[in-house]
Design a protein around this motif. Structure first.
Motif, PDB file in Angstrom:
ATOM      1  N   SER A 129      -1.652 117.013 -21.985  1.00  0.00           N
ATOM      2  CA  SER A 129      -0.345 117.172 -22.622  1.00  0.00           C
ATOM      3  C   SER A 129       0.704 117.646 -21.605  1.00  0.00           C
ATOM      4  O   SER A 129       1.846 117.162 -21.603  1.00  0.00           O
ATOM      5  CB  SER A 129      -0.481 118.179 -23.762  1.00  0.00           C
ATOM      6  N   THR A 130       0.298 118.564 -20.731  1.00  0.00           N
ATOM      7  CA  THR A 130       1.208 119.053 -19.691  1.00  0.00           C
ATOM      8  C   THR A 130       1.657 117.899 -18.804  1.00  0.00           C
ATOM      9  O   THR A 130       2.852 117.744 -18.509  1.00  0.00           O
ATOM     10  CB  THR A 130       0.486 120.125 -18.835  1.00  0.00           C
ATOM     11  N   LYS A 131       0.702 117.087 -18.372  1.00  0.00           N
ATOM     12  CA  LYS A 131       1.032 115.941 -17.509  1.00  0.00           C
ATOM     13  C   LYS A 131       2.031 115.022 -18.215  1.00  0.00           C
ATOM     14  O   LYS A 131       3.046 114.601 -17.637  1.00  0.00           O
ATOM     15  CB  LYS A 131      -0.257 115.165 -17.178  1.00  0.00           C
ATOM     16  N   LYS A 161       5.484 116.507 -18.483  1.00  0.00           N
ATOM     17  CA  LYS A 161       6.182 116.463 -17.191  1.00  0.00           C
ATOM     18  C   LYS A 161       6.715 115.058 -16.911  1.00  0.00           C
ATOM     19  O   LYS A 161       7.841 114.898 -16.443  1.00  0.00           O
ATOM     20  CB  LYS A 161       5.238 116.906 -16.058  1.00  0.00           C
ATOM     21  N   PHE A 219       7.781 122.322 -23.023  1.00  0.00           N
ATOM     22  CA  PHE A 219       6.869 122.801 -21.976  1.00  0.00           C
ATOM     23  C   PHE A 219       7.583 123.663 -20.922  1.00  0.00           C
ATOM     24  O   PHE A 219       8.637 123.304 -20.424  1.00  0.00           O
ATOM     25  CB  PHE A 219       6.208 121.608 -21.278  1.00  0.00           C
ATOM     26  N   ASP A 276       5.162 126.056 -18.680  1.00  0.00           N
ATOM     27  CA  ASP A 276       4.153 126.273 -17.632  1.00  0.00           C
ATOM     28  C   ASP A 276       2.756 126.250 -18.259  1.00  0.00           C
ATOM     29  O   ASP A 276       2.611 126.442 -19.474  1.00  0.00           O
ATOM     30  CB  ASP A 276       4.406 127.641 -16.972  1.00  0.00           C
ATOM     31  N   LEU A 277       1.767 126.009 -17.401  1.00  0.00           N
ATOM     32  CA  LEU A 277       0.361 126.062 -17.841  1.00  0.00           C
ATOM     33  C   LEU A 277      -0.362 127.045 -16.915  1.00  0.00           C
ATOM     34  O   LEU A 277      -0.976 126.639 -15.938  1.00  0.00           O
ATOM     35  CB  LEU A 277      -0.260 124.662 -17.763  1.00  0.00           C
ATOM     36  N   MET A 305      -0.622 127.486 -22.590  1.00  0.00           N
ATOM     37  CA  MET A 305       0.687 126.928 -22.239  1.00  0.00           C
ATOM     38  C   MET A 305       1.785 127.915 -22.599  1.00  0.00           C
ATOM     39  O   MET A 305       1.734 128.530 -23.663  1.00  0.00           O
ATOM     40  CB  MET A 305       0.890 125.610 -23.014  1.00  0.00           C
ATOM     41  N   GLU A 351       2.016 118.720 -28.953  1.00  0.00           N
ATOM     42  CA  GLU A 351       1.236 118.211 -27.823  1.00  0.00           C
ATOM     43  C   GLU A 351       1.165 116.691 -27.911  1.00  0.00           C
ATOM     44  O   GLU A 351       1.379 116.112 -28.985  1.00  0.00           O
ATOM     45  CB  GLU A 351      -0.191 118.769 -27.858  1.00  0.00           C
TER      46      GLU A 351
END
Ligand code: TYD
Length: 242
Positions: A54-56, A59, A70, A72-73, A79, A193
């Motif tokens: 999800s972070t990828k 971004k 988002f 930071d992770l 998250m 997410e």
């Protein structure tokens, strides 16, 4: 940043307050659920795989002009995100006909939907998430016409970006669900997410299923291998933290 009180304990994620009133901590747990939470299992590291994927994706979307919650992770399943007031709509985008669409309407399984279908469901477990339309959304006071149009345009742009992102990894983005919320200034941001929990993902060559549908079908022993396959394909080695 420390977790303060639990604000929301969802089916697979827990949201905590932080010292900063504009930020929350989202913990991605290892729970997997299906059928409105009727069936629940714990899958090792599932929370981390989803949080990293999800972070990828968030971004990539930010790089393409879509604002997300988002920030930071700091840990693989933790998250930090902008605090949003979530809009209780599940926006579903469908590129290929499958699932309930072919049961309820005369679409052929696997046929391409061009332009994609944008569907909005009411996020309300007690009513079993019924499908909405513009009149219902306005009558329920969930969103204005202008906001409905913003959600639709953002969803279609996200679909365009992610269809290409997954295609580059040899994956067909069949359909997926997203949720939006408002930040403290009233801006509409992508929240929640985007992971194999909320997308139908098929291998481009073999059409093998690479998402939570395996769990819905009772193939519990295969589901984590599918998530790890998605992780391996979309996360560059330099960004692999588990
Ligand atoms: P859904 O509408 O649940 O199934 P069907 O297509 O059989 O009607 O799912 C469509 C897509 O949206 C699928 O990729 C899963 C995702 N989705 C969720 O992740 N959560 C949800 O609550 C809903 C409604 C959909």
């Amino acid at each position: 940043m420390d977790k303060k009180e639990l604000i929301n304990n969802g089916k697979v994620k827990s949201v905590y307050a932080t010292d900063n009133p504009d930020e929350v901590i989202i913990e991605f747990r290892d729970d997997m659920t299906a059928g409105d939470g009727e069936r629940k299992e714990v899958m090792d590291n599932k929370g981390a795989y989803n949080a990293i994927i999800s972070t990828k994706i968030f971004k990539v979307l930010e790089e393409n002009g879509i604002e997300t919650q988002f920030i930071d992770l700091p840990e693989p399943n933790i998250m930090i995100a902008k605090k949003l007031e979530m809009i209780p709509i599940e926006v579903i985008i469908r590129n290929i006909a499958t699932g309930s669409l072919i049961r309820k309407y005369p679409f052929a399984e696997g046929s391409r939907l061009e332009p994609p279908i944008v569907q909005m469901d009411f996020k309300a477990d007690e009513y079993h998430d019924p499908m909405l339309n513009d009149s219902l959304i306005k009558a329920l006071g969930i969103a204005t016409q202008e906001e409905i149009e913003i959600l639709t345009q953002k969803a279609l742009k996200i679909n365009e970006i992610l269809t290409k992102f997954f295609a580059d990894a040899g994956i067909i983005l069949v359909d997926f669900k997203i949720e939006f919320g408002k930040d403290k200034d009233g801006n509409i941001l992508l929240g929640d997410e985007i992971s194999p929990d909320g997308c139908r993902l098929w291998d481009s060559e073999t059409l093998e299923i690479l998402d939570k549908e395996l769990f819905r079908k009772g193939k519990d022993s295969e589901v984590m291998n599918a998530y790890i396959e998605v992780y391996n394909r979309v996360i560059p080695d330099s960004e692999k933290v588990i």
